[in-house]
Design an enzyme around this catalytic site. Sequence first.
Site, PDB file in Angstrom:
ATOM      1  N   GLY A   1      -7.498 -23.662   7.375  1.00 30.31           N
ATOM      2  CA  GLY A   1      -8.879 -23.259   7.139  1.00 30.31           C
ATOM      3  C   GLY A   1      -8.979 -21.827   6.638  1.00 30.31           C
ATOM      4  O   GLY A   1      -9.745 -21.530   5.721  1.00 30.31           O
TER       5      GLY A   1
ATOM      6  N   ARG B   1      -4.394 -17.221   6.545  1.00 27.31           N
ATOM      7  CA  ARG B   1      -3.276 -18.008   7.072  1.00 27.31           C
ATOM      8  C   ARG B   1      -2.503 -18.657   5.933  1.00 27.31           C
ATOM      9  O   ARG B   1      -1.285 -18.820   6.005  1.00 27.31           O
ATOM     10  CB  ARG B   1      -3.765 -19.057   8.065  1.00 27.31           C
ATOM     11  CG  ARG B   1      -2.639 -19.660   8.913  1.00 27.31           C
ATOM     12  CD  ARG B   1      -3.170 -20.626   9.959  1.00 27.31           C
ATOM     13  NE  ARG B   1      -4.140 -19.972  10.807  1.00 27.31           N
ATOM     14  CZ  ARG B   1      -5.161 -20.590  11.398  1.00 27.31           C
ATOM     15  NH1 ARG B   1      -5.341 -21.881  11.210  1.00 27.31           N
ATOM     16  NH2 ARG B   1      -5.987 -19.931  12.163  1.00 27.31           N
TER      17      ARG B   1
ATOM     18  N   ARG C   1     -13.781 -16.719  -4.624  1.00 28.06           N
ATOM     19  CA  ARG C   1     -14.517 -16.552  -3.371  1.00 28.06           C
ATOM     20  C   ARG C   1     -13.599 -16.234  -2.196  1.00 28.06           C
ATOM     21  O   ARG C   1     -13.908 -16.536  -1.045  1.00 28.06           O
ATOM     22  CB  ARG C   1     -15.353 -17.803  -3.050  1.00 28.06           C
ATOM     23  CG  ARG C   1     -16.375 -18.144  -4.129  1.00 28.06           C
ATOM     24  CD  ARG C   1     -17.323 -19.220  -3.672  1.00 28.06           C
ATOM     25  NE  ARG C   1     -18.287 -19.540  -4.724  1.00 28.06           N
ATOM     26  CZ  ARG C   1     -19.437 -20.167  -4.516  1.00 28.06           C
ATOM     27  NH1 ARG C   1     -19.763 -20.546  -3.295  1.00 28.06           N
ATOM     28  NH2 ARG C   1     -20.259 -20.425  -5.513  1.00 28.06           N
TER      29      ARG C   1
ATOM     30  N   ARG D   1      -3.477 -30.950   6.203  1.00 20.56           N
ATOM     31  CA  ARG D   1      -4.268 -29.892   6.841  1.00 20.56           C
ATOM     32  C   ARG D   1      -3.490 -29.361   8.030  1.00 20.56           C
ATOM     33  O   ARG D   1      -2.968 -30.122   8.852  1.00 20.56           O
ATOM     34  CB  ARG D   1      -5.628 -30.436   7.282  1.00 20.56           C
ATOM     35  CG  ARG D   1      -6.365 -29.516   8.266  1.00 20.56           C
ATOM     36  CD  ARG D   1      -7.823 -29.821   8.400  1.00 20.56           C
ATOM     37  NE  ARG D   1      -8.333 -29.549   9.739  1.00 20.56           N
ATOM     38  CZ  ARG D   1      -8.472 -28.348  10.293  1.00 20.56           C
ATOM     39  NH1 ARG D   1      -8.111 -27.269   9.618  1.00 20.56           N
ATOM     40  NH2 ARG D   1      -8.950 -28.208  11.514  1.00 20.56           N
TER      41      ARG D   1
ATOM     42  N   SER E   1      -6.567 -25.543  13.515  1.00 20.61           N
ATOM     43  CA  SER E   1      -6.736 -25.330  14.948  1.00 20.61           C
ATOM     44  C   SER E   1      -7.730 -26.335  15.500  1.00 20.61           C
ATOM     45  O   SER E   1      -8.513 -26.931  14.756  1.00 20.61           O
ATOM     46  CB  SER E   1      -7.220 -23.897  15.219  1.00 20.61           C
ATOM     47  OG  SER E   1      -8.451 -23.666  14.555  1.00 20.61           O
TER      48      SER E   1
ATOM     49  N   GLU F   1     -12.202 -30.725  16.029  1.00 17.16           N
ATOM     50  CA  GLU F   1     -12.073 -29.800  14.907  1.00 17.16           C
ATOM     51  C   GLU F   1     -13.197 -30.121  13.938  1.00 17.16           C
ATOM     52  O   GLU F   1     -14.128 -30.816  14.315  1.00 17.16           O
ATOM     53  CB  GLU F   1     -10.665 -29.877  14.302  1.00 17.16           C
ATOM     54  CG  GLU F   1     -10.201 -31.270  13.924  1.00 17.16           C
ATOM     55  CD  GLU F   1     -10.641 -31.668  12.537  1.00 17.16           C
ATOM     56  OE1 GLU F   1     -10.124 -31.110  11.549  1.00 17.16           O
ATOM     57  OE2 GLU F   1     -11.515 -32.548  12.409  1.00 17.16           O
TER      58      GLU F   1
ATOM     59  N   ASP G   1      -7.943 -23.437  21.701  1.00 16.88           N
ATOM     60  CA  ASP G   1      -8.817 -23.152  22.840  1.00 16.88           C
ATOM     61  C   ASP G   1      -9.087 -24.434  23.613  1.00 16.88           C
ATOM     62  O   ASP G   1      -8.975 -25.538  23.073  1.00 16.88           O
ATOM     63  CB  ASP G   1     -10.135 -22.517  22.386  1.00 16.88           C
ATOM     64  CG  ASP G   1     -10.894 -23.388  21.409  1.00 16.88           C
ATOM     65  OD1 ASP G   1     -11.844 -24.055  21.857  1.00 16.88           O
ATOM     66  OD2 ASP G   1     -10.551 -23.411  20.219  1.00 16.88           O
TER      67      ASP G   1
ATOM     68  N   ARG H   1      -3.937 -16.359  16.331  1.00 11.61           N
ATOM     69  CA  ARG H   1      -4.014 -17.675  15.699  1.00 11.61           C
ATOM     70  C   ARG H   1      -3.245 -17.712  14.383  1.00 11.61           C
ATOM     71  O   ARG H   1      -2.672 -18.724  14.017  1.00 11.61           O
ATOM     72  CB  ARG H   1      -5.470 -18.068  15.456  1.00 11.61           C
ATOM     73  CG  ARG H   1      -6.254 -18.237  16.746  1.00 11.61           C
ATOM     74  CD  ARG H   1      -7.632 -18.789  16.478  1.00 11.61           C
ATOM     75  NE  ARG H   1      -8.402 -18.890  17.726  1.00 11.61           N
ATOM     76  CZ  ARG H   1      -9.458 -19.657  17.880  1.00 11.61           C
ATOM     77  NH1 ARG H   1      -9.884 -20.400  16.874  1.00 11.61           N
ATOM     78  NH2 ARG H   1     -10.104 -19.696  19.017  1.00 11.61           N
TER      79      ARG H   1
END
Length: 238
Positions: A24, A28, A47, A91, A94, A182, A207, A220
Amino acid sequence: MPKTPTPHNAALEGDFAPVVLMPGDPLRAKYIAETYLDDARQVTGVRGMLGFTGSYQGKPVSVMGHGMGMPSIGIYSYELYHNYGVETIIRVGSAGGYADDLELRDVVAAQGACTDSNYANQFGLPGTFAPIADFELLSAAVAAAKRQGVKIRVGNVLSSDVFYDGGANERAWKPMGVLATEMEAAALYMNAAAAGKRALCLLTISDIPSRGLGLPAEERQTSFNQMLEVALETALSC
């Protein structure tokens, strides 16, 4: 192949490998490229949604952020499948844990993705679509985790449009055996199905709201390495 670049992606035709890992967070994606890929080069940054292409153990692999929520991953995965000839998207994200035996940093493979979203309405189906992972990718990921000694749970997740739900989703979906929540897998799986392509969602538990547990944001980005290494080995099977 449709024209490139697109309104959301500055890459040109051929800039993406046939298999793309998608976290996401675009930072990362940068971390994955810098840490795991050889000769990685940035191919897009529209963007701030960074995308890179390099190689992993000699195999061409790309990585690109997809943002938060089903509308966002819906746009980026659609364009990768339809405009850039991508065949496989994994994908790497988290999730919030629901199952009692899940702990922080555990890895979950989303075999299926329940959802409270209306994303499927666009396909005009006369019923309810069940978004599922590609079985060969799922099998490869489970095998890779076993070889690496990584515990992996396989099952249903919830792809929700709502992040701050006051625990309502967990109360409703946990009794149905849903492992975690998610916000993107269902849309990715639907886009893959509609395009005749392949998709898998691998998740690290970041979490566990019902127990008041969570990883700090700065952890993360770098604490998901076990999941990433499973995903990269899975990419080698494509």
